[in-house]
Write a protein that holds these residues in place. Structure first.
Motif, PDB file in Angstrom:
ATOM      1  N   PRO A 176       0.820  -1.226   0.000  1.00  0.00           N
ATOM      2  CA  PRO A 176       0.000   0.000   0.000  1.00  0.00           C
ATOM      3  C   PRO A 176       0.850   1.271   0.000  1.00  0.00           C
ATOM      4  CG  PRO A 176      -0.893  -1.605   1.528  1.00  0.00           C
ATOM      5  CD  PRO A 176       0.431  -2.137   1.095  1.00  0.00           C
ATOM      6  N   MET A 177       1.913   1.299   0.794  1.00  0.00           N
ATOM      7  CA  MET A 177       2.779   2.472   0.838  1.00  0.00           C
ATOM      8  C   MET A 177       3.517   2.657  -0.479  1.00  0.00           C
ATOM      9  SD  MET A 177       5.799   3.439   3.565  1.00  0.00           S
ATOM     10  CE  MET A 177       6.775   1.980   3.175  1.00  0.00           C
ATOM     11  N   ILE A 178       3.971   1.552  -1.079  1.00  0.00           N
ATOM     12  CA  ILE A 178       4.673   1.646  -2.357  1.00  0.00           C
ATOM     13  C   ILE A 178       3.750   2.239  -3.424  1.00  0.00           C
ATOM     14  CG2 ILE A 178       5.779   0.341  -4.218  1.00  0.00           C
ATOM     15  CD1 ILE A 178       6.676  -1.701  -2.085  1.00  0.00           C
ATOM     16  N   LYS A 179       2.525   1.739  -3.501  1.00  0.00           N
ATOM     17  CA  LYS A 179       1.579   2.247  -4.494  1.00  0.00           C
ATOM     18  C   LYS A 179       1.258   3.720  -4.255  1.00  0.00           C
ATOM     19  CE  LYS A 179      -0.781  -1.992  -5.918  1.00  0.00           C
ATOM     20  NZ  LYS A 179      -2.073  -2.699  -6.039  1.00  0.00           N
ATOM     21  N   GLU A 180       1.122   4.081  -2.985  1.00  0.00           N
ATOM     22  CA  GLU A 180       0.818   5.473  -2.648  1.00  0.00           C
ATOM     23  C   GLU A 180       1.955   6.398  -3.077  1.00  0.00           C
ATOM     24  OE1 GLU A 180       0.030   8.230   1.345  1.00  0.00           O
ATOM     25  OE2 GLU A 180      -0.109   6.044   1.479  1.00  0.00           O
ATOM     26  N   ARG A 181       3.190   5.985  -2.815  1.00  0.00           N
ATOM     27  CA  ARG A 181       4.331   6.832  -3.168  1.00  0.00           C
ATOM     28  C   ARG A 181       4.554   6.895  -4.671  1.00  0.00           C
ATOM     29  NH1 ARG A 181       8.960   5.958   1.530  1.00  0.00           N
ATOM     30  NH2 ARG A 181       7.615   6.529   3.283  1.00  0.00           N
ATOM     31  N   ILE A 182       4.261   5.800  -5.374  1.00  0.00           N
ATOM     32  CA  ILE A 182       4.358   5.816  -6.832  1.00  0.00           C
ATOM     33  C   ILE A 182       3.335   6.791  -7.401  1.00  0.00           C
ATOM     34  CG2 ILE A 182       3.915   4.477  -8.936  1.00  0.00           C
ATOM     35  CD1 ILE A 182       5.207   2.076  -7.554  1.00  0.00           C
ATOM     36  N   ALA A 183       2.115   6.764  -6.865  1.00  0.00           N
ATOM     37  CA  ALA A 183       1.061   7.675  -7.321  1.00  0.00           C
ATOM     38  C   ALA A 183       1.447   9.133  -7.063  1.00  0.00           C
ATOM     39  CB  ALA A 183      -0.257   7.350  -6.618  1.00  0.00           C
ATOM     40  N   GLU A 184       2.034   9.388  -5.906  1.00  0.00           N
ATOM     41  CA  GLU A 184       2.481  10.747  -5.577  1.00  0.00           C
ATOM     42  C   GLU A 184       3.559  11.213  -6.554  1.00  0.00           C
ATOM     43  OE1 GLU A 184       3.790  10.556  -1.557  1.00  0.00           O
ATOM     44  OE2 GLU A 184       1.758  10.554  -0.697  1.00  0.00           O
ATOM     45  N   LYS A 185       4.493  10.322  -6.855  1.00  0.00           N
ATOM     46  CA  LYS A 185       5.570  10.684  -7.775  1.00  0.00           C
ATOM     47  C   LYS A 185       5.009  10.950  -9.179  1.00  0.00           C
ATOM     48  CE  LYS A 185       9.351  10.899  -6.935  1.00  0.00           C
ATOM     49  NZ  LYS A 185      10.606  10.168  -7.056  1.00  0.00           N
ATOM     50  N   GLU A 186       4.043  10.133  -9.608  1.00  0.00           N
ATOM     51  CA  GLU A 186       3.414  10.346 -10.916  1.00  0.00           C
ATOM     52  C   GLU A 186       2.709  11.697 -10.971  1.00  0.00           C
ATOM     53  OE1 GLU A 186       2.386   5.829 -12.489  1.00  0.00           O
ATOM     54  OE2 GLU A 186       0.994   6.821 -11.110  1.00  0.00           O
ATOM     55  N   GLN A 187       2.032  12.065  -9.893  1.00  0.00           N
ATOM     56  CA  GLN A 187       1.357  13.363  -9.825  1.00  0.00           C
ATOM     57  C   GLN A 187       2.358  14.501  -9.896  1.00  0.00           C
ATOM     58  OE1 GLN A 187      -1.023  13.244  -6.261  1.00  0.00           O
ATOM     59  NE2 GLN A 187      -2.529  11.829  -7.137  1.00  0.00           N
ATOM     60  N   ASN A 188       3.471  14.338  -9.193  1.00  0.00           N
ATOM     61  CA  ASN A 188       4.504  15.392  -9.197  1.00  0.00           C
ATOM     62  C   ASN A 188       5.122  15.555 -10.584  1.00  0.00           C
ATOM     63  OD1 ASN A 188       4.134  15.842  -6.470  1.00  0.00           O
ATOM     64  ND2 ASN A 188       5.790  14.454  -5.857  1.00  0.00           N
ATOM     65  N   ILE A 189       5.338  14.444 -11.267  1.00  0.00           N
ATOM     66  CA  ILE A 189       5.899  14.506 -12.612  1.00  0.00           C
ATOM     67  C   ILE A 189       4.920  15.177 -13.564  1.00  0.00           C
ATOM     68  CG2 ILE A 189       6.588  13.102 -14.611  1.00  0.00           C
ATOM     69  CD1 ILE A 189       7.707  11.051 -12.612  1.00  0.00           C
ATOM     70  N   ALA A 190       3.631  14.813 -13.437  1.00  0.00           N
ATOM     71  CA  ALA A 190       2.607  15.409 -14.288  1.00  0.00           C
ATOM     72  C   ALA A 190       2.511  16.911 -14.042  1.00  0.00           C
ATOM     73  CB  ALA A 190       1.259  14.737 -14.020  1.00  0.00           C
ATOM     74  N   ALA A 191       2.594  17.317 -12.775  1.00  0.00           N
ATOM     75  CA  ALA A 191       2.503  18.742 -12.423  1.00  0.00           C
ATOM     76  C   ALA A 191       3.689  19.514 -13.007  1.00  0.00           C
ATOM     77  CB  ALA A 191       2.453  18.902 -10.910  1.00  0.00           C
ATOM     78  N   ASP A 192       4.864  18.892 -12.999  1.00  0.00           N
ATOM     79  CA  ASP A 192       6.052  19.563 -13.530  1.00  0.00           C
ATOM     80  C   ASP A 192       5.964  19.765 -15.051  1.00  0.00           C
ATOM     81  OD1 ASP A 192       7.162  19.704 -11.020  1.00  0.00           O
ATOM     82  OD2 ASP A 192       8.368  17.869 -11.248  1.00  0.00           O
ATOM     83  N   LEU A 193       5.203  18.877 -15.717  1.00  0.00           N
ATOM     84  CA  LEU A 193       5.090  18.974 -17.166  1.00  0.00           C
ATOM     85  C   LEU A 193       4.039  19.975 -17.630  1.00  0.00           C
ATOM     86  CD1 LEU A 193       5.295  15.167 -18.084  1.00  0.00           C
ATOM     87  CD2 LEU A 193       7.075  16.898 -18.342  1.00  0.00           C
ATOM     88  N   MET A 194       3.209  20.404 -16.694  1.00  0.00           N
ATOM     89  CA  MET A 194       2.118  21.347 -17.046  1.00  0.00           C
ATOM     90  C   MET A 194       2.647  22.779 -17.183  1.00  0.00           C
ATOM     91  SD  MET A 194      -1.022  19.913 -14.663  1.00  0.00           S
ATOM     92  CE  MET A 194      -2.120  21.198 -15.276  1.00  0.00           C
TER      93      MET A 194
END
Length: 265
Positions: A247-265
């Motif tokens: 659960p923690m791994i999935k949560e942190r992966i999702a957070e990292k994906e969101q951060n990457i997406a935000a940086d590309l906007m």
């Protein structure tokens, strides 16, 4: 997003890696780039070749890990890693990094320079043998006019080659920094095992901080790296430790994906 997976060395404790991979497979968490040292290079190479975790366990469990210590004495008075070399050629017959399904980096110690070398090309069999050749036990492996031994001597936890290539890094360390019972240090073998673990800890600690997720099951400390039984128990330790962290791994992966997406906007 690219996920990296770093697999440390640890002798027969490498069976823990198969349990980690099993839990990640069930959670549909796939690594894109793999790095490994010694036992981690063996498991990592098979994983990079697309063998599933249960098959990797069976391959390692085939025969006995004693065979990896086959006594073919070289002219230097050291042991040749013939069995390991033959097994790698059996299961990775293409003998090429380029033919693997995932990117792979293998750490070995260059005896000539005294530094770690992270291989990503060349003969898989030669490089895995080099990474797994315990100093003063196995004959150093000659590659391109340099001699190589166990990567654990200077880099037992090869996270570094993943840093610039991956967005998220999962590290599996088989040499946790824990206090051990004094009864385990009443024999020469026990003291030697402890001294070896402490020596590699010095090169492990700086790399731990580079991981987004660190899987480091303390229970594995009760198993010697030269223990040639209890493989299922070691696999189960890796599986259970990773399963509870999913659960923690999935949560942190999702957070990292969101951060990457935000940086590309």
């Amino acid at each position: 997003m690219k996920i990296g997976l770093a697999l440390s060395g640890g002798g027969s404790r490498g069976f823990v890696h198969t349990g980690v991979l099993q839990a990640l497979e069930e959670a549909k968490i796939q690594a894109d780039v793999i790095s490994g040292t010694s036992a981690g290079s063996i498991v990592g190479s098979l994983y990079a070749a697309d063998y599933p975790a249960n098959e990797i366990f069976d391959i390692l469990n085939e025969g006995s890990w004693y065979h990896f210590l086959s006594f073919s004495i070289s002219i230097r008075g050291l042991i040749k890693h013939n069995y390991l070399y033959n097994k790698v050629q059996q299961y990775l017959p293409h003998d090429s990094f380029q033919e693997l399904k995932k990117d792979l980096y293998i750490a070995a110690t260059n005896l000539n320079t005294g530094k770690a070398k992270y291989f990503s090309e060349g003969s898989l069999a030669d490089i895995i043998v080099a990474s797994s050749s315990i100093p003063l036990v196995f004959e150093p492996k000659k590659i391109d006019n340099n001699y190589y031994v166990d990567g654990g001597l200077v880099c037992n936890f090869p996270v570094k080659p993943l840093v610039d290539k991956c967005d998220f890094i999962i590290g599996v360390n088989l040499v946790p920094q824990v206090q051990i019972n004094k009864n385990r240090m009443k024999t020469v073998k026990g003291v030697a095992a402890r001294v070896y673990d402490l020596s590699v800890l010095n090169n492990i600690i700086p790399h731990r901080a580079l991981c987004d997720i660190l899987i480091e099951p303390e229970d594995i400390q009760s198993f010697s790296r030269f223990k040639f039984k209890g493989f299922e128990a070691m696999r189960d330790i890796g599986y259970k430790e990773t399963k509870k962290m999913i659960p923690m791994i999935k949560e942190r992966i999702a957070e990292k994906e969101q951060n990457i997406a935000a940086d590309l906007m």
